[in-house]
Enzyme design. Structure first.
Site, short mmCIF file in Angstrom:
data_model
loop_
_atom_site.label_atom_id
_atom_site.label_comp_id
_atom_site.label_asym_id
_atom_site.label_seq_id
_atom_site.Cartn_x
_atom_site.Cartn_y
_atom_site.Cartn_z
N ILE A 17 86.84 26.71 47.79
CA ILE A 17 85.68 27.28 48.50
C ILE A 17 85.97 27.46 50.00
CG2 ILE A 17 84.42 25.16 49.09
CD1 ILE A 17 81.95 26.86 47.78
N VAL A 39 84.68 18.20 47.69
CA VAL A 39 84.53 19.47 48.40
C VAL A 39 84.07 19.24 49.84
CG1 VAL A 39 82.15 19.97 47.64
CG2 VAL A 39 83.73 21.84 48.07
N ASP A 40 83.30 18.20 50.06
CA ASP A 40 82.82 17.84 51.40
C ASP A 40 84.00 17.57 52.33
OD1 ASP A 40 81.01 17.16 53.37
OD2 ASP A 40 80.48 15.21 52.52
N GLY A 129 81.20 16.37 40.55
CA GLY A 129 82.41 15.61 40.86
C GLY A 129 82.06 14.13 40.97
P1 ADP Z 1 79.45 15.83 44.27
O1 ADP Z 1 79.48 14.56 45.11
O2 ADP Z 1 78.22 16.67 44.56
O3 ADP Z 1 79.69 15.57 42.83
P2 ADP Z 1 82.22 16.70 44.64
O4 ADP Z 1 82.83 17.29 45.86
O5 ADP Z 1 82.72 15.37 44.20
O6 ADP Z 1 80.64 16.71 44.89
O7 ADP Z 1 82.39 17.70 43.43
C1 ADP Z 1 81.68 18.89 43.26
C2 ADP Z 1 82.62 19.91 42.67
O8 ADP Z 1 83.42 20.48 43.69
C3 ADP Z 1 83.60 19.35 41.64
O9 ADP Z 1 83.60 20.20 40.51
C4 ADP Z 1 84.94 19.39 42.36
O10 ADP Z 1 86.02 19.62 41.47
C5 ADP Z 1 84.73 20.62 43.24
N1 ADP Z 1 85.63 20.77 44.39
C6 ADP Z 1 86.36 19.84 45.06
N2 ADP Z 1 87.06 20.42 46.06
C7 ADP Z 1 86.74 21.75 46.04
C8 ADP Z 1 87.14 22.90 46.81
N3 ADP Z 1 87.99 22.81 47.83
N4 ADP Z 1 86.60 24.11 46.46
C9 ADP Z 1 85.73 24.22 45.44
N5 ADP Z 1 85.33 23.19 44.70
C10 ADP Z 1 85.83 21.97 44.99
#
Ligand code: ADP
Length: 181
Positions: A17, A39-40, A129
């Protein structure tokens, strides 16, 4: 997978993303807004310190961000202009209003984007995630909420779901096929 919903291009793609060229990207943040994993972490790393600075200001003015709500910040060094920060629900078995909160995330992001006149957005799969929401269930909520909003408002040029893995993309594609058949 790309489909047209009224005048909106609606896409499901596999990717990162942080490299998307939509005007805004969405972060699955946590209530502290101070960054985290998944993703954060990727968004804060790619965007640089400017994002955290704005998050700190928001924290000072408004306190923590409750699950389901959304706020907007810069995207720093990324090619998007904005990050819309939202906080998904932590999955606790499904009987604790997780689906309502997840629906609110998507609705509040779209409402905020429309208010800011942002016509293209990339979403990650919120909560699936670290927060443990089963992706099959989450994908159905994500897709129905976003498609309903698009149909009702006829405002967006493009809405993109950016799934990090091929298997996540497949889950979203299968859910979309079931909805549109
Ligand atoms: P949450 O705490 O809301 O579960 P996460 O970041 O752990 O958030 O995961 C949400 C989704 O984002 C997961 O499906 C993970 O694989 C995905 N994700 C992680 N990194 C990225 C990225 N760079 N771009 C897009 N999606 C990502």
């Amino acid at each position: 997978m790309h489909i047209k919903i009224d005048n909106t291009m609606f896409s499901l793609v596999q990717g990162d993303i942080t490299t998307q060229d939509t005007i805004a990207i969405v972060n699955a943040a946590n209530s502290s807004l101070m960054g985290g994993g998944g993703v954060d972490g990727a968004i804060h790393r790619a965007g640089g310190a400017e994002i955290l600075e704005e998050c700190k200001k928001i924290r000072k003015e408004k306190g923590t961000l409750p699950p389901g709500n959304a706020v907007i910040t810069t995207a720093g060094k990324m090619s998007s202009e904005y990050v819309i920060q939202t906080v998904g629900p932590v999955w606790r078995g499904g009987k604790n209003k997780e689906s309502d909160v997840l629906r609110n995330c998507y609705k509040n992001v779209l409402t905020l984007a429309q208010k800011e006149n942002i016509k293209s957005i990339s979403f990650p799969s919120i909560s699936t995630g670290i927060y443990g929401y089963p992706i099959d269930k989450a994908s159905k909520i994500a897709l129905t909420t976003v498609i309903e909003y698009i149909e009702r408002h006829a405002f967006f040029d493009e809405i993109r779901f950016v799934l990090f893995s091929e298997s996540d993309l497949e889950v979203y594609e299968n859910s979309l096929k079931k909805l549109t058949l």
